[in-house]
Design a protein around this motif. Sequence first.
Motif, PDB file in Angstrom:
ATOM      1  N   LEU A 171       0.854  -1.185   0.000  1.00 31.02           N
ATOM      2  CA  LEU A 171       0.000   0.000   0.000  1.00 31.02           C
ATOM      3  C   LEU A 171       0.888   1.233   0.000  1.00 31.02           C
ATOM      4  O   LEU A 171       1.888   1.294   0.721  1.00 31.02           O
ATOM      5  N   SER A 172       0.525   2.224  -0.813  1.00 28.87           N
ATOM      6  CA  SER A 172       1.323   3.445  -0.877  1.00 28.87           C
ATOM      7  C   SER A 172       0.415   4.652  -1.035  1.00 28.87           C
ATOM      8  O   SER A 172      -0.738   4.536  -1.484  1.00 28.87           O
ATOM      9  N   GLY A 173       0.917   5.817  -0.650  1.00 26.37           N
ATOM     10  CA  GLY A 173       0.145   7.044  -0.775  1.00 26.37           C
ATOM     11  C   GLY A 173       1.050   8.252  -0.859  1.00 26.37           C
ATOM     12  O   GLY A 173       2.165   8.233  -0.335  1.00 26.37           O
ATOM     13  N   LYS A 174       0.584   9.300  -1.536  1.00 25.67           N
ATOM     14  CA  LYS A 174       1.373  10.515  -1.709  1.00 25.67           C
ATOM     15  C   LYS A 174       0.670  11.760  -1.188  1.00 25.67           C
ATOM     16  O   LYS A 174       1.279  12.825  -1.131  1.00 25.67           O
ATOM     17  N   ASN A 175      -0.582  11.648  -0.787  1.00 21.20           N
ATOM     18  CA  ASN A 175      -1.338  12.796  -0.297  1.00 21.20           C
ATOM     19  C   ASN A 175      -1.059  13.000   1.195  1.00 21.20           C
ATOM     20  O   ASN A 175      -1.425  12.164   2.012  1.00 21.20           O
ATOM     21  N   PRO A 176      -0.402  14.110   1.583  1.00 17.93           N
ATOM     22  CA  PRO A 176      -0.061  14.319   2.993  1.00 17.93           C
ATOM     23  C   PRO A 176      -1.267  14.460   3.906  1.00 17.93           C
ATOM     24  O   PRO A 176      -1.138  14.346   5.131  1.00 17.93           O
ATOM     25  N   GLU A 177      -2.454  14.714   3.323  1.00 19.20           N
ATOM     26  CA  GLU A 177      -3.666  14.855   4.129  1.00 19.20           C
ATOM     27  C   GLU A 177      -4.392  13.526   4.335  1.00 19.20           C
ATOM     28  O   GLU A 177      -5.401  13.480   5.036  1.00 19.20           O
ATOM     29  N   LYS A 178      -3.873  12.465   3.706  1.00 13.60           N
ATOM     30  CA  LYS A 178      -4.528  11.161   3.821  1.00 13.60           C
ATOM     31  C   LYS A 178      -3.526  10.123   4.327  1.00 13.60           C
ATOM     32  O   LYS A 178      -2.900   9.410   3.539  1.00 13.60           O
ATOM     33  N   PRO A 179      -3.379  10.033   5.642  1.00 14.19           N
ATOM     34  CA  PRO A 179      -2.428   9.067   6.203  1.00 14.19           C
ATOM     35  C   PRO A 179      -2.974   7.644   6.137  1.00 14.19           C
ATOM     36  O   PRO A 179      -4.171   7.419   5.946  1.00 14.19           O
ATOM     37  N   LEU A 180      -2.092   6.685   6.308  1.00 20.94           N
ATOM     38  CA  LEU A 180      -2.480   5.285   6.400  1.00 20.94           C
ATOM     39  C   LEU A 180      -2.606   4.921   7.870  1.00 20.94           C
ATOM     40  O   LEU A 180      -1.701   5.178   8.667  1.00 20.94           O
ATOM     41  N   TYR A 181      -3.733   4.301   8.215  1.00 25.09           N
ATOM     42  CA  TYR A 181      -3.993   3.918   9.603  1.00 25.09           C
ATOM     43  C   TYR A 181      -3.608   2.463   9.815  1.00 25.09           C
ATOM     44  O   TYR A 181      -3.978   1.586   9.026  1.00 25.09           O
ATOM     45  N   LEU A 182      -2.841   2.210  10.876  1.00 26.12           N
ATOM     46  CA  LEU A 182      -2.438   0.857  11.237  1.00 26.12           C
ATOM     47  C   LEU A 182      -2.962   0.530  12.627  1.00 26.12           C
ATOM     48  O   LEU A 182      -2.851   1.343  13.544  1.00 26.12           O
ATOM     49  N   LYS A 183      -3.540  -0.662  12.760  1.00 32.24           N
ATOM     50  CA  LYS A 183      -4.010  -1.132  14.056  1.00 32.24           C
ATOM     51  C   LYS A 183      -3.390  -2.498  14.334  1.00 32.24           C
ATOM     52  O   LYS A 183      -3.586  -3.451  13.575  1.00 32.24           O
ATOM     53  N   PHE A 184      -2.609  -2.584  15.408  1.00 26.18           N
ATOM     54  CA  PHE A 184      -1.907  -3.808  15.771  1.00 26.18           C
ATOM     55  C   PHE A 184      -2.708  -4.578  16.806  1.00 26.18           C
ATOM     56  O   PHE A 184      -3.114  -4.011  17.831  1.00 26.18           O
ATOM     57  N   ASP A 185      -2.911  -5.864  16.550  1.00 24.36           N
ATOM     58  CA  ASP A 185      -3.602  -6.728  17.507  1.00 24.36           C
ATOM     59  C   ASP A 185      -2.598  -7.196  18.559  1.00 24.36           C
ATOM     60  O   ASP A 185      -1.602  -7.847  18.232  1.00 24.36           O
ATOM     61  N   ALA A 186      -2.852  -6.871  19.810  1.00 22.30           N
ATOM     62  CA  ALA A 186      -1.905  -7.177  20.879  1.00 22.30           C
ATOM     63  C   ALA A 186      -1.736  -8.678  21.097  1.00 22.30           C
ATOM     64  O   ALA A 186      -0.671  -9.138  21.522  1.00 22.30           O
ATOM     65  N   GLU A 187      -2.754  -9.475  20.800  1.00 26.75           N
ATOM     66  CA  GLU A 187      -2.681 -10.914  21.059  1.00 26.75           C
ATOM     67  C   GLU A 187      -2.084 -11.686  19.891  1.00 26.75           C
ATOM     68  O   GLU A 187      -1.225 -12.547  20.074  1.00 26.75           O
ATOM     69  N   THR A 188      -2.513 -11.378  18.680  1.00 27.26           N
ATOM     70  CA  THR A 188      -2.072 -12.147  17.513  1.00 27.26           C
ATOM     71  C   THR A 188      -0.879 -11.508  16.795  1.00 27.26           C
ATOM     72  O   THR A 188      -0.171 -12.182  16.051  1.00 27.26           O
ATOM     73  N   GLY A 189      -0.674 -10.204  17.011  1.00 29.35           N
ATOM     74  CA  GLY A 189       0.388  -9.506  16.303  1.00 29.35           C
ATOM     75  C   GLY A 189       0.001  -9.105  14.892  1.00 29.35           C
ATOM     76  O   GLY A 189       0.794  -8.500  14.167  1.00 29.35           O
ATOM     77  N   GLU A 190      -1.222  -9.432  14.484  1.00 28.46           N
ATOM     78  CA  GLU A 190      -1.681  -9.075  13.143  1.00 28.46           C
ATOM     79  C   GLU A 190      -1.893  -7.565  13.032  1.00 28.46           C
ATOM     80  O   GLU A 190      -2.198  -6.887  14.012  1.00 28.46           O
ATOM     81  N   VAL A 191      -1.719  -7.055  11.809  1.00 30.25           N
ATOM     82  CA  VAL A 191      -1.845  -5.623  11.558  1.00 30.25           C
ATOM     83  C   VAL A 191      -2.970  -5.383  10.556  1.00 30.25           C
ATOM     84  O   VAL A 191      -3.019  -6.030   9.504  1.00 30.25           O
ATOM     85  N   ARG A 192      -3.865  -4.463  10.915  1.00 31.07           N
ATOM     86  CA  ARG A 192      -4.914  -4.058   9.975  1.00 31.07           C
ATOM     87  C   ARG A 192      -4.552  -2.683   9.437  1.00 31.07           C
ATOM     88  O   ARG A 192      -4.332  -1.753  10.209  1.00 31.07           O
ATOM     89  N   ALA A 193      -4.475  -2.551   8.118  1.00 30.19           N
ATOM     90  CA  ALA A 193      -4.117  -1.288   7.484  1.00 30.19           C
ATOM     91  C   ALA A 193      -5.301  -0.750   6.695  1.00 30.19           C
ATOM     92  O   ALA A 193      -5.987  -1.510   5.994  1.00 30.19           O
ATOM     93  N   SER A 194      -5.537   0.546   6.812  1.00 27.50           N
ATOM     94  CA  SER A 194      -6.661   1.145   6.100  1.00 27.50           C
ATOM     95  C   SER A 194      -6.403   2.629   5.862  1.00 27.50           C
ATOM     96  O   SER A 194      -5.782   3.307   6.689  1.00 27.50           O
ATOM     97  N   SER A 195      -6.886   3.113   4.715  1.00 29.08           N
ATOM     98  CA  SER A 195      -6.799   4.545   4.415  1.00 29.08           C
ATOM     99  C   SER A 195      -7.999   5.289   5.017  1.00 29.08           C
ATOM    100  O   SER A 195      -8.059   6.514   4.971  1.00 29.08           O
ATOM    101  N   LYS A 196      -8.931   4.526   5.584  1.00 27.82           N
ATOM    102  CA  LYS A 196     -10.092   5.116   6.245  1.00 27.82           C
ATOM    103  C   LYS A 196      -9.940   4.922   7.750  1.00 27.82           C
ATOM    104  O   LYS A 196      -9.629   3.832   8.213  1.00 27.82           O
ATOM    105  N   LEU A 197     -10.170   5.977   8.499  1.00 27.22           N
ATOM    106  CA  LEU A 197     -10.057   5.871   9.945  1.00 27.22           C
ATOM    107  C   LEU A 197     -11.070   6.755  10.631  1.00 27.22           C
ATOM    108  O   LEU A 197     -11.586   7.710  10.045  1.00 27.22           O
ATOM    109  N   ASP A 198     -11.346   6.424  11.863  1.00 31.12           N
ATOM    110  CA  ASP A 198     -12.316   7.168  12.654  1.00 31.12           C
ATOM    111  C   ASP A 198     -11.829   8.615  12.831  1.00 31.12           C
ATOM    112  O   ASP A 198     -10.661   8.843  13.165  1.00 31.12           O
ATOM    113  N   PRO A 199     -12.706   9.606  12.600  1.00 34.61           N
ATOM    114  CA  PRO A 199     -12.291  11.017  12.714  1.00 34.61           C
ATOM    115  C   PRO A 199     -11.712  11.359  14.082  1.00 34.61           C
ATOM    116  O   PRO A 199     -10.778  12.152  14.182  1.00 34.61           O
ATOM    117  N   GLU A 200     -12.220  10.751  15.137  1.00 33.94           N
ATOM    118  CA  GLU A 200     -11.723  11.034  16.478  1.00 33.94           C
ATOM    119  C   GLU A 200     -10.295  10.513  16.658  1.00 33.94           C
ATOM    120  O   GLU A 200      -9.450  11.162  17.279  1.00 33.94           O
TER     121      GLU A 200
END
Length: 218
Positions: A171-200
């Motif tokens: 996954l790649s991006g060039k728009n500085p206003e659109k970051p990539l969101y990463l969420k790490f699962d503490a138990e499995t170590g799996e990573v969820r990546a998304s260009s959409k994230l909660d505004p808060e």
Amino acid sequence: MKRAGLLLPLLILLAAARFAALSIEPYGDQVFDLATGVTTLPQGGVIRDNANDLSIDAEYVEYKEDVYVLARKAKSEAGKVRFAAEQLRYELPEDRVQLEGGVVLDTPQVKALEARSAWIFLGDGVAVLEGGVRAMSPELEAQAMVSDYRTGEALLLAPYRYRDAALGVTLSGKNPEKPLYLKFDAETGEVRASSKLDPEVRRRLWAFLARTEPKEAP
């Protein structure tokens, strides 16, 4: 002269005592400047702040009571986070650490994160890395990264590139206003990546970028 010779070591001890929030273990001499209130450890030493579970081991250290600790060629850890840099500045009132030059950071989620500079906000459990950010596990590159190492959430700021090992895609991006969101699962170590994230979540993590302005040296 004998009295004066005894006075200087006493002043150094009193300065260290006033700096009670920290534990100081010098590797050699301590030099206390009466005019500035700065104590220097030319041969370096170990500084510990038990309140933040922070330790700093450096080849050169200077500190001023209740204001700052400056360390060069420093290795440090705060809880489960480890970091090293050519220069480290711990600002006590702001409860934050500034790292400059050859920064390497290990968090519970990402190992061997590299950057040119970084800020660690100890009370918040957040690290902001800037300039040539990269890591091998997971494989990523970014202009900047905001990492909440307590919640396992992170933002990669563009331009970025992230290798999703589970999906076998990059996954790649060039728009500085659109970051990539990463969420790490503490138990499995799996990573969820998304260009959409909660505004808060975006507002909370993005706000740390505005807190990385350096404070003028006293």
